[in-house]
Design an enzyme around this catalytic site. Sequence first.
Site, PDB file in Angstrom:
ATOM      1  CE1 TYR A  79      -3.557   2.679   0.557  1.00  0.00           C
ATOM      2  CE2 TYR A  79      -2.301   3.289   2.496  1.00  0.00           C
ATOM      3  CZ  TYR A  79      -3.297   3.556   1.587  1.00  0.00           C
ATOM      4  OH  TYR A  79      -4.036   4.691   1.698  1.00  0.00           O
ATOM      5  CD  GLU A  91      -7.713   7.377   5.226  1.00  0.00           C
ATOM      6  OE1 GLU A  91      -7.712   7.348   6.477  1.00  0.00           O
ATOM      7  OE2 GLU A  91      -6.727   7.042   4.554  1.00  0.00           O
ATOM      8  CD1 TRP A 126      -3.677   1.330   5.667  1.00  0.00           C
ATOM      9  CD2 TRP A 126      -5.658   2.332   5.963  1.00  0.00           C
ATOM     10  NE1 TRP A 126      -4.193   1.632   4.428  1.00  0.00           N
ATOM     11  CE2 TRP A 126      -5.405   2.256   4.587  1.00  0.00           C
ATOM     12  CE3 TRP A 126      -6.847   2.921   6.385  1.00  0.00           C
ATOM     13  CZ2 TRP A 126      -6.290   2.726   3.623  1.00  0.00           C
ATOM     14  CZ3 TRP A 126      -7.727   3.401   5.424  1.00  0.00           C
ATOM     15  CH2 TRP A 126      -7.447   3.297   4.066  1.00  0.00           C
TER      16      TRP A 126
END
Length: 186
Positions: free
Chosen positions: A16, A38, A46
Site C-alpha cells: 500500500y 478512511e 489501517w
Amino acid sequence: MKRCTWASDSAEMLVYHDKEWGIPKKKVSELFECLTLEIFQAGLSWSTVLRKRDAFRKDFVHFDVAKISQFNDDDIERLMNDEAIIRNRAKIIATIENAKACMNNDLVRLTWQQFNFMQMDGLNDNNKNDIKKFIKPYVKSFKDAGFKRVGPTTLYSYFQAVGVINDHELDCFRHDEINNAVGDLL
C-alpha cells in the site's frame, strides 16, 4: 531502500505504501474509495481496512457513486449482515450520503481546487493541534457540500492517501518521487 516507518507493519502495508499512499488520484471512484475507507478506518487499524478492502469494493460496487447513491434500507441491511466488511451502520449510511453528495458536487474539484490542483508538502513536524487548525476550513467545505463523518483526522488522512498532502517521511524514497506529481488534473 528507506520507507516511512509505518510501512513495515505488514506485507499489505508495504505494498500500500509503495504503490498507492500519497500518489495523486484524480478519478472520482478512486477518491471516493479513499474517503470511504478512511471513514471506516476511524477507530481501527489501517491493516484491518486493507484486509477487508476487496469486500468493500464488491459490496460498494467498486465505489460507483451513482449506484451507491441509490442504495436503500435493504442495501443497508445487506451490508450490516456481511461479515467480510466493517459493519458499522453509521459509517454505511454516511457512505450512501457521501455518494449522494458526490452526485451534487465534483469530488475532484472539492478535493484539489482548494490546493490549486497542486500537491503540498505535509505537516510531518507539526503537532495535532496545528493539523486541526490547518484542516478546519477544508472540513467545513466538505461538510457544507453535504459530506458526513469527515472530521479533521479523517479528512487529513484522506488528503494524505489521495496525494493532496505528501506526508511521506523526508528520507522515504517515495517522498521525492511523488513530490509535485499531480500533473494536469483538469
